[in-house]
Design a protein around this motif. Sequence first.
Motif, short mmCIF file in Angstrom:
data_model
loop_
_atom_site.label_atom_id
_atom_site.label_comp_id
_atom_site.label_asym_id
_atom_site.label_seq_id
_atom_site.Cartn_x
_atom_site.Cartn_y
_atom_site.Cartn_z
N HIS A 106 0.58 -1.28 0.12
CA HIS A 106 -0.17 0.55 0.31
C HIS A 106 0.76 1.09 0.01
O HIS A 106 0.87 2.02 -0.86
N VAL A 107 2.28 1.04 0.63
CA VAL A 107 2.67 1.83 0.61
C VAL A 107 3.48 3.42 -0.76
O VAL A 107 3.44 3.93 -1.38
N LEU A 108 3.60 1.30 -1.67
CA LEU A 108 4.02 2.16 -2.54
C LEU A 108 3.01 2.28 -4.14
O LEU A 108 3.45 2.99 -4.94
N LEU A 109 1.55 2.12 -3.33
CA LEU A 109 0.74 2.48 -4.26
C LEU A 109 0.69 3.06 -4.39
O LEU A 109 -0.10 4.70 -5.41
N ALA A 145 8.21 -6.10 -8.93
CA ALA A 145 7.04 -4.93 -9.44
C ALA A 145 7.13 -3.80 -10.28
O ALA A 145 6.54 -3.43 -11.37
N LEU A 146 7.66 -3.02 -9.10
CA LEU A 146 8.00 -1.79 -9.50
C LEU A 146 8.47 -1.64 -11.08
O LEU A 146 7.91 -0.74 -11.50
N LEU A 147 9.00 -2.15 -11.04
CA LEU A 147 10.80 -2.54 -12.17
C LEU A 147 9.26 -2.65 -13.56
O LEU A 147 9.82 -2.40 -14.40
N LEU A 160 9.26 2.76 1.99
CA LEU A 160 8.80 1.86 3.14
C LEU A 160 9.91 1.72 4.13
O LEU A 160 9.55 1.85 5.66
N ASP A 161 10.83 2.56 4.08
CA ASP A 161 11.70 3.29 5.75
C ASP A 161 11.12 4.68 5.32
O ASP A 161 11.81 4.84 6.78
N ASN A 162 10.37 5.18 5.71
CA ASN A 162 9.45 6.70 5.35
C ASN A 162 8.49 6.65 6.52
O ASN A 162 7.81 6.32 5.81
N ASP A 163 9.06 7.10 7.91
CA ASP A 163 8.02 7.41 8.21
C ASP A 163 6.77 7.85 7.92
O ASP A 163 5.59 7.40 8.39
N GLU A 164 7.16 9.71 7.21
CA GLU A 164 6.06 9.78 6.98
C GLU A 164 5.01 9.35 6.00
O GLU A 164 4.07 9.67 5.81
N ALA A 165 5.25 8.31 4.83
CA ALA A 165 4.30 7.44 4.02
C ALA A 165 3.88 6.85 4.50
O ALA A 165 2.92 6.44 4.40
N ARG A 166 4.75 6.07 6.01
CA ARG A 166 4.01 5.08 6.78
C ARG A 166 3.08 5.57 7.21
O ARG A 166 1.85 5.28 6.99
#
Length: 215
Positions: A106-109, A145-147, A160-166
């Motif tokens: 979901h973060v990547l979406l 999948a991203l590639l 994925l390691d970004n608190d704001e994005a999470r």
Amino acid sequence: MKEKLKIDIVSDVVCPWCTIGYKRLEKAITELGIQEQVEIEWQPFELNPNMPAEGQNVQEHIAEKYGSTLEQQKASQEQMAEAGEELGFTFDYFDEMRMANTFDAHVLLEYAKDFGKQTELKMRLTASFFSERKDVSKRAVLKQALLDVGLNADEALAKLDNDEARYEVKSKEGYWQNLGVTSVPTIVFNRKSAVTGAQPVDVFKKVLSELIEAS
């Protein structure tokens, strides 16, 4: 220029009916020829927010969560496979299949949305899980999948390691739950009306026609 019809699809990557629902919606949009008049945004919903990193056997999980017997599960899976086949999507259920944690997906979406690639990535991840027997909680699978959809994998995975994005994903999940979304897919039109479940193509066509006409 008329404003586009905004469609929010609240769903999870590992939700079979979400895939069927979207594919039917897509078919309705195409058959009505209104591709240029709608704008789709995917909204996060985790069917299993507490799913551990190692996942859980799907049969076990469904039995625990819904009380379904193996026979009921098999019948349901056959039904989904048939519905998928009609729409050109493969559901490959197998005994060792494991339910996965989908938060990172979901973060990547959310990331993909900025590049107009959200639907593409969503379908890619769904196919990875249902058609290719891949674990969509694994970074290697997410990276591929991203590639595959032409996104910058390193930049995306850093999210994925970004608190704001999470936090953003968590707050969006909360937003839709507070509005009363408890099952997916929930398809929301212009943030005013909603349809739940994988409705038949004709139902979607009727709803879309009425909304486009009204606008």
